[in-house]
Design a protein around this motif. Sequence first.
Motif, PDB file in Angstrom:
ATOM      1  N   THR A  38       0.940  -1.184   0.031  1.00 20.24           N
ATOM      2  CA  THR A  38      -0.031  -0.007  -0.005  1.00 20.24           C
ATOM      3  C   THR A  38       0.901   1.351   0.113  1.00 20.24           C
ATOM      4  N   ALA A  39       2.042   1.169   0.780  1.00 19.34           N
ATOM      5  CA  ALA A  39       2.761   2.310   0.901  1.00 19.34           C
ATOM      6  C   ALA A  39       3.469   2.568  -0.459  1.00 19.34           C
ATOM      7  N   SER A  40       3.934   1.600  -1.167  1.00 19.18           N
ATOM      8  CA  SER A  40       4.627   1.892  -2.507  1.00 19.18           C
ATOM      9  C   SER A  40       3.663   2.567  -3.441  1.00 19.18           C
ATOM     10  N   ARG A  41       2.242   1.844  -3.475  1.00 21.49           N
ATOM     11  CA  ARG A  41       1.163   2.272  -4.200  1.00 21.49           C
ATOM     12  C   ARG A  41       0.867   4.084  -3.997  1.00 21.49           C
ATOM     13  N   LEU A  42       0.945   4.293  -2.781  1.00 15.16           N
ATOM     14  CA  LEU A  42       0.755   5.715  -2.447  1.00 15.16           C
ATOM     15  C   LEU A  42       2.033   6.563  -2.911  1.00 15.16           C
ATOM     16  N   THR A  43       3.294   6.153  -2.651  1.00 16.27           N
ATOM     17  CA  THR A  43       4.223   6.616  -3.369  1.00 16.27           C
ATOM     18  C   THR A  43       4.346   6.856  -4.626  1.00 16.27           C
ATOM     19  N   GLU A  44       4.024   5.967  -5.475  1.00 14.84           N
ATOM     20  CA  GLU A  44       4.120   5.836  -6.852  1.00 14.84           C
ATOM     21  C   GLU A  44       2.872   6.753  -7.340  1.00 14.84           C
ATOM     22  N   GLU A  45       1.852   6.532  -6.834  1.00 15.51           N
ATOM     23  CA  GLU A  45       0.849   7.558  -7.302  1.00 15.51           C
ATOM     24  C   GLU A  45       1.049   8.895  -7.234  1.00 15.51           C
ATOM     25  N   ALA A  46       1.608   9.051  -6.007  1.00 15.80           N
ATOM     26  CA  ALA A  46       2.047  10.448  -5.715  1.00 15.80           C
ATOM     27  C   ALA A  46       2.910  11.067  -6.895  1.00 15.80           C
ATOM     28  N   ALA A  47       3.923  10.182  -7.094  1.00 15.59           N
ATOM     29  CA  ALA A  47       4.894  10.636  -8.249  1.00 15.59           C
ATOM     30  C   ALA A  47       4.175  10.661  -9.627  1.00 15.59           C
ATOM     31  N   GLY A  48       3.182   9.792  -9.540  1.00 13.08           N
ATOM     32  CA  GLY A  48       2.409  10.031 -11.011  1.00 13.08           C
ATOM     33  C   GLY A  48       1.451  11.112 -10.920  1.00 13.08           C
ATOM     34  N   TYR A  49       0.993  11.446 -10.018  1.00  8.22           N
ATOM     35  CA  TYR A  49       0.130  12.520  -9.955  1.00  8.22           C
ATOM     36  C   TYR A  49       0.966  13.938 -10.227  1.00  8.22           C
ATOM     37  N   LYS A  50       1.947  14.005  -9.610  1.00  6.07           N
ATOM     38  CA  LYS A  50       2.802  15.084  -9.492  1.00  6.07           C
ATOM     39  C   LYS A  50       3.341  15.461 -11.137  1.00  6.07           C
ATOM     40  N   LEU A  51       3.927  14.294 -11.649  1.00  5.96           N
ATOM     41  CA  LEU A  51       4.131  14.645 -13.044  1.00  5.96           C
ATOM     42  C   LEU A  51       3.112  15.013 -14.131  1.00  5.96           C
ATOM     43  N   ARG A  52       1.928  14.232 -13.830  1.00 10.43           N
ATOM     44  CA  ARG A  52       0.742  14.467 -14.540  1.00 10.43           C
ATOM     45  C   ARG A  52       0.246  16.137 -14.355  1.00 10.43           C
ATOM     46  N   VAL A  53       0.041  16.406 -12.919  1.00 11.01           N
ATOM     47  CA  VAL A  53      -0.525  17.740 -12.780  1.00 11.01           C
ATOM     48  C   VAL A  53       0.751  18.766 -13.500  1.00 11.01           C
ATOM     49  N   GLU A  54       1.794  18.497 -13.337  1.00 10.11           N
ATOM     50  CA  GLU A  54       2.904  19.637 -13.772  1.00 10.11           C
ATOM     51  C   GLU A  54       2.582  19.547 -15.306  1.00 10.11           C
TER      52      GLU A  54
END
Lengths: 289, 396
Positions: free
Chosen positions: B272-288
């Motif tokens: 779960t933790a790595s899912r959260l981390t990965e998703e956050a990274a993905g979100y960041k890239l997407r938003v940017e």
Amino acid sequence: MKNIGSLLIGVFVLLVIITSSAYTVDQREYALVFRLGEIVSVKRDPGLYFKMPMVENIRYYDKRILTLNWEEPDRFITSEKKNVLVDSFVKWRIIDPSKYYVSVRGDEVQAERRLSQMVNDGLRAEFGKRTIHDVVSGERSEIMEILRQRADKESRQMGIQILDVRLRRVDLPKEVSESVYQRMEAERKSVANELRSQGAAAAEKIRADADRQREVIIAEAYRDAQKVKGEGDAKASEVYAQAFGKNPEFYAFYRSQEAYKNSFKSKSDVMVIDQSSDFFKYMRSSGKK
Amino acid sequence: MRKFPGFWNKNNEGPPDLDEVFKDLNQKLNRLFGGKGGSGAPRGTSPAPQPLPVAPILGIVALIWLGSGFYIVDQGSRGVVLRFGQHVETTMPGPRWHLPFPIESIENVNLEQVRTIEMGYRSFEGETARSKELRESLMLTDDENIIDLQVAVQYNLKSVEDYQFSNRSTEESVRGVAETAIREIVGKSKMDFVLYEGRDDVAARAKKLMQDMLDRYKSGINVVNVTMQNAQPPEQVQAAFDDAVKAKQDLERQKNEGQAYANDVIPKARGTASRLTEEAAGYKLRVENEAKGNADRFEQVLTQYNKAPEVTRQRLYLDAQEHVLSNTSKVLVDQKGSNSLLYLPLDKLMTISGAPGNAATAPAATTEKPAQEPQADSSTLDRSRDAMRTRDREYR
């Protein structure tokens, strides 16, 4: 004929004399020589001996170590007034056959009876001073040594040496054994219960620890994720501000148009429109001024 | 003691010689007794048959007597030679001869055979079953418990002389000694020690104590081995003991179960933790990237707008209005008419057009939170347009 006869007679007489006067003493025996009821000598060494026929007679006694066993274990009372069943044996040996003969008429059964009385007396005295625990484990060797010394001292008068007094079995009577079994059972039960609840406790602890770890791991990951997301949002805001700052008025207009498109895009959105709207300007007139 | 059966046969191989010996002996005896008797003359002249049997008979008797001195000592045994009851010699295995009875006698003693004493049980020849001897096997321990012990003692002889001459009924005293030794050691040990970790130790100490005692009695016995055959709690409490052992297993089992839970939960949490981390990274890239894209797009439009602001503005407005109106239910009202009399069944309009609309938005609602975000932020026109089209199709 005559010669042979006399020869045979001579041989026969010789044999009779030899057999009635010669005797052997075995490695394992003492021999007491009695002359008309009086002890005249003690033969301690093995070998061939001669005696006066008819007048002297011989009695043999065992030189070896003998064992006195009890047929049944005896009951003794310890200092805490508990009964114990004791079975023991005594190792003894005749060291002075003439004393032995005088004191017990050379009768082994009688000697054993006297010995067993002596040892029993000693046992009673020693057990009366001690607890079961002392008798069974603590002072077992001491008791045996005390008994040996006591019995040995007394038995010397009988020409007997006591080599060893050994407690073979010290058991509890049946009634007491039962209660010991019950106690043992109860002890085991408590041990079992303790183990089981220890197990439950240990398992619970491991589970709780795992749960805690889970919470921590997820929370930390969430924290880091939010941070990263925030960074993304910040970056995006910066980019937007930079771009839209170039013409805020147009951005408002442009963005509004987008927003309209996105807000009203379903048939379920019912619009009640006034004709005077700017959009219908040309609906009302051709627009030609 | 065994007689040597082949002796006579073997030595009778030369009968003529023996005869001569007998004759010779005969004559000597005749002379001897003849002289004593005093009537030697008639005997010498007439070869009377009477004297002949005496010498051979004596000779044969003598030979039989001498032959009775032969004996065989078996391998592993020793012959103890007693001369008039006195021990003079101990002979090794093989055929031997001793001065015959009544001068010497032989006692054959098996030295090397390993003998066994069973304590607390008796096993039977050729059978695996054994019977319990409760009187022997139950004994008290230091902590006043009772345990059930079965012990086997193996011994052989180290001194034939001591064994033969020092003790009466040596075999029996070995049993007594074994019993006292084991009971003494057990009496000085705690029950758990005897039952579990200390079995070998108890056996070793019992062996030493036994050997000491047997040496003190000069028994000539060597204790080879003391082995604990069985050490158990008594039958009456066996169930409780088994249960305690089971409880120990239960303890382990419960611990393992706990561990299994931990092993299940923690890796999952890591996932779960790595899912959260990965998703956050993905979100960041997407938003940017979205921001960059949107900004770029706006700037492009802006450039054109700056060239012809009025027209562009008008076009954009109409585009948007068209788009909006073409996709919504519309009610056109003339404001100049009797406004207050107008009745619009808004709720009916909503239910008529609402049902398919709800169905269409349903998939968007069930998708996960991150997936929802682009929709909420949908400045991406392409995507929203696609959504429009599919919905349009559904209505038709």
